[in-house]
Scaffold this active site. Structure first.
Site, PDB file in Angstrom:
ATOM      1  N   LYS A 219       0.864  -1.178   0.000  1.00  0.00           N
ATOM      2  CA  LYS A 219       0.000   0.000   0.000  1.00  0.00           C
ATOM      3  C   LYS A 219       0.895   1.221   0.000  1.00  0.00           C
ATOM      4  CE  LYS A 219      -1.023   2.398   3.053  1.00  0.00           C
ATOM      5  NZ  LYS A 219      -0.558   3.701   3.621  1.00  0.00           N
ATOM      6  N   THR A 230       9.253   0.873   1.445  1.00  0.00           N
ATOM      7  CA  THR A 230       8.165   1.831   1.239  1.00  0.00           C
ATOM      8  C   THR A 230       7.139   1.710   2.339  1.00  0.00           C
ATOM      9  OG1 THR A 230       6.582   2.709  -0.288  1.00  0.00           O
ATOM     10  CG2 THR A 230       6.613   0.341  -0.042  1.00  0.00           C
ATOM     11  N   GLU A 317      -0.642  10.187  -4.999  1.00  0.00           N
ATOM     12  CA  GLU A 317      -1.785  11.067  -4.745  1.00  0.00           C
ATOM     13  C   GLU A 317      -1.934  12.083  -5.874  1.00  0.00           C
ATOM     14  OE1 GLU A 317      -2.068  10.651   0.089  1.00  0.00           O
ATOM     15  OE2 GLU A 317      -0.843  12.238  -0.758  1.00  0.00           O
ATOM     16  N   ASN A 440      -4.325  16.447   0.287  1.00  0.00           N
ATOM     17  CA  ASN A 440      -3.465  16.699   1.442  1.00  0.00           C
ATOM     18  C   ASN A 440      -3.757  17.972   2.207  1.00  0.00           C
ATOM     19  OD1 ASN A 440      -1.665  14.413   1.604  1.00  0.00           O
ATOM     20  ND2 ASN A 440      -1.195  14.978  -0.509  1.00  0.00           N
ATOM     21  N   SER A 445      -8.579  16.809   8.671  1.00  0.00           N
ATOM     22  CA  SER A 445      -9.686  17.539   9.296  1.00  0.00           C
ATOM     23  C   SER A 445     -11.034  16.912   8.969  1.00  0.00           C
ATOM     24  CB  SER A 445      -9.650  18.993   8.855  1.00  0.00           C
ATOM     25  OG  SER A 445      -9.483  19.087   7.464  1.00  0.00           O
TER      26      SER A 445
END
Lengths: 445, 445
Positions: A219, A230, A317, A440, A445
């Site tokens: 992952k 990693t 990402e 990111n 939050s």
């Protein structure tokens, strides 16, 4: 003699629809992330590795309505090897795993277990972090009737929050009851965080005429600039390999796979790769990576690890492009690596790639800042087969239209030859897009 | 004795409306960039520096309808000092400037000139790049009747395109005719590229009872991780300073100003800071930065350079937050610098700041990956005065609501104490936002 086959390519059939629908990758209350456009066509068919069983379940560590704990059981007689992050602020599980691996003879008559949770990294959690690892190890040990010192744990997710270890210890006996040799794909899915698809790779080879299988999953999609290993990777084989040879081959392959990818230059506190060899294939134990059998095994292992590492970049990402940076002609391998990483980590190079702009001037900049020896007039830069710059000048054959067309591709090659020596390096990365910032700027939050 | 005054703060009056309307910062055909929300209230009133005159004009190097070439003339008798990028792929103008500075005695009876163009960096342009620098130097020398060896040039903008030197040589005689001691603000504007506001700073002090002035301007907003100097900075003083002392004080101040800021970790090929001292203030020449006068001058110079450096961060591409990273308690100054830069360059830290997320776990990550000695249990992390983590654990006084409120501020302080020694470092950076990607994903096209 040994032959390597890449089962993944052979058996790939269709897009993994389950991955596309997976809402489990999101923290509770957030919209699901779209599957990366660079995702492989499918998750490979994971073969049964004799001596290894898996289970996964929903503990609710942080995410809702998805699996977030996986348990792997490795039969007595197996050898195990591991590589871990070199971060100075590594997680409680990494510190524990390193200590356990150092204390083991490497091969256990009692077997091993691996417990992984997603959603919480149990990092920077002080003494409580260590005691939570101990609680989880003991619960897994009790459920599987092995020593706690033979249980390796990993935790991945948010840093600095206390881990709700009780949620994990509660579910472990249930997982132990449900262990199944065919559940590797389920396990691969349970360890995901911001991953948009599960990552698996498979190879088969023959040793002494005996079929040998290697299967692994991993992952990772952000905080990816592994230094030793990693985010998380777990690889299993039924080959018989001595502990020393297993560790040496794992380390060598790590440098050319997980350590050669970068998404955002940020190194995780939790990086861990474990490799277990059950020996059930019945071959004479491989005692060195230099024997014919050792070389064949190392090659197949390397292919599996590189495949997994590239899947992590494919799931970088916000990534829309997979980029291979090939550096040749450096004064040393170290210089080549510096140049390759300077290019692969440059925000200006990565945003230009996102914009499909063949902005080779930024590659010149990255070479210049890398700290490696470089001579402007000996430098050659290529996009794929297109030479864009050479002899200190834009190439005579340079065509903006051709380069712009090349940059529209999904898989790109940036070639840099320094013209100084024989040092080479290859690093894989992805582009830097708005989606990276979306993911990111409000992850926590 | 000498006193330092910061004229900028004293004389600031109103928002520079011209900057807000400036469409000249855009490459032809693009929408203008919005002025950074972190821009200072105004461009300072630039005092006349006796012995220095400026002019700027529209040569059409790349941009339309804006000034893009500036000429500065420095009177005979001045001393000059310079610092340049250490990039291995530095520009033709940097190579030329370094060679000229090394060959000069440092102080000229004939005076100096500085020519700067924006829109094209004249970098990676082979032998033609060097001959274009020579053409420009000769044109300026002819116009001002000084040796070409006394002309310093800088070029900033796109890398790898041939520089249309003829456009610059044609305009230089016109600029020479229009030189004016009051035109520093016009010059500051002509050197901008993706800058959204011009950057100037001023200090005055007294040496031996004589008033001494220092005034400088700079440009830069992307490709900012200066290594020796930043993009471009030009500083002028009427103080009398010996060439050796001038160079030493410039180098020392550079390390604590331009070399202590980073926007995107990418180091320019064109970084140049030049400092000229005309001596017209009439003081006994300062021969060392260690004398009382030298210390006073160095302090004022440092204030001007730090002000300019911070303005570059305030104009960091896409920036919405100015962030000071203060590291203390490191084993060495080098370790402190490593930690500060690891934090300031981390995409994950910078996106969290953009999202106003007090994600201190990412600071733990950056400390861990920096390569500096660190001990989790001795580490203290602060946002402003709020202690968020200490003793290997989230602080007992941690309040998510308080931290979240703090992160909404425009100027933030991240404090990290390593608890190991006396090494300290301060680095300034900005956040990483969507606008950075907008600006850089299609800068060239």
């Amino acid at each position: 003699m040994a032959k390597v086959k890449d089962d993944k390519k052979k058996k790939a059939k269709s897009k993994d629809k389950a991955a596309k629908k997976d809402k489990g990758t999101k923290p509770a209350g957030k919209a699901p992330l779209k599957v990366s456009p660079l995702a492989p066509a499918s998750f490979p068919d994971m073969p049964v590795i004799d001596g290894v069983r898996f289970a996964a379940g929903e503990a609710g560590v942080r995410y809702l309505n998805r699996t977030d704990v996986m348990l792997a059981e490795i039969a007595a007689g197996a050898a195990i090897a591991g590589v871990f992050t070199r971060s100075a602020t590594r997680s409680a599980a990494v510190l524990d795993g390193q200590a356990k691996l150092a204390a083991l003879p490497g091969k256990s008559k009692k077997g091993f277990a691996i417990v992984v949770n997603s959603g919480n990294a149990n990092t920077f959690t002080g003494a409580r972090g260590a005691s939570d690892v101990a609680l989880i190890s003991e619960a897994a040990a009790a459920a599987l009737k092995i020593p706690a010192a033979h249980v390796f744990t990993s935790s991945t997710g948010v840093i600095g929050e206390p881990l709700p270890a009780d949620k994990i210890t509660t579910i472990l006996p249930v997982l132990a009851d449900g262990l199944d040799a065919g559940k590797a794909a389920v396990a691969a899915r349970a360890i995901m965080t911001t991953d948009t698809f599960p990552k698996g790779a498979v190879a088969t080879l023959e040793i002494e005429g005996k079929p040998v299988k290697i299967a692994g999953f991993a992952k990772g999609s952000g905080m990816i600039a592994p230094d030793m290993a990693t985010m998380l990777g777990y690889i299993f084989t039924d080959a018989a390999v001595t502990p020393g040879a297993l560790q040496a081959m794992l380390q060598a392959a790590t440098n050319r796979s997980f350590n050669a990818v970068t998404v955002d230059s940020d190194t995780s506190t939790s990086d861990t790769v474990l490799l277990a060899a059950t020996g059930k294939a019945g071959n004479t134990p491989i005692a060195s990576g230099r024997s014919a059998e050792g070389r064949a095994f190392a090659k197949a292992l390397g292919a599996v690890m590189r495949d997994l590492a590239l899947q992590i970049v494919r799931d970088g990402e916000g990534a829309t492009k997979l980029v291979e940076v090939q550096v040749t002609g450096a004064k040393s391998a170290r210089d080549a690596d510096r140049v390759a990483r300077a290019i692969a980590n440059s925000p200006l190079v990565k945003t230009a790639i996102a914009g499909q702009d063949p902005n080779w001037g930024r590659i010149v900049m990255a070479v210049g800042k890398s700290g490696a020896a470089a001579d402007r007039d000996l430098l050659t830069i290529r996009f794929g087969d297109l030479v864009v710059a050479e002899k200190g000048w834009r190439s005579e054959s340079y065509s903006e239209a051709e380069c712009a067309a090349y940059m529209k591709g999904q898989e790109l090659l940036i070639g840099v030859d320094l013209g100084l020596g024989r040092g080479t390096a290859t690093v894989w990365t992805c582009d830097l897009t708005h989606a990276y910032i979306d993911i990111n700027a409000d992850y926590r939050s």
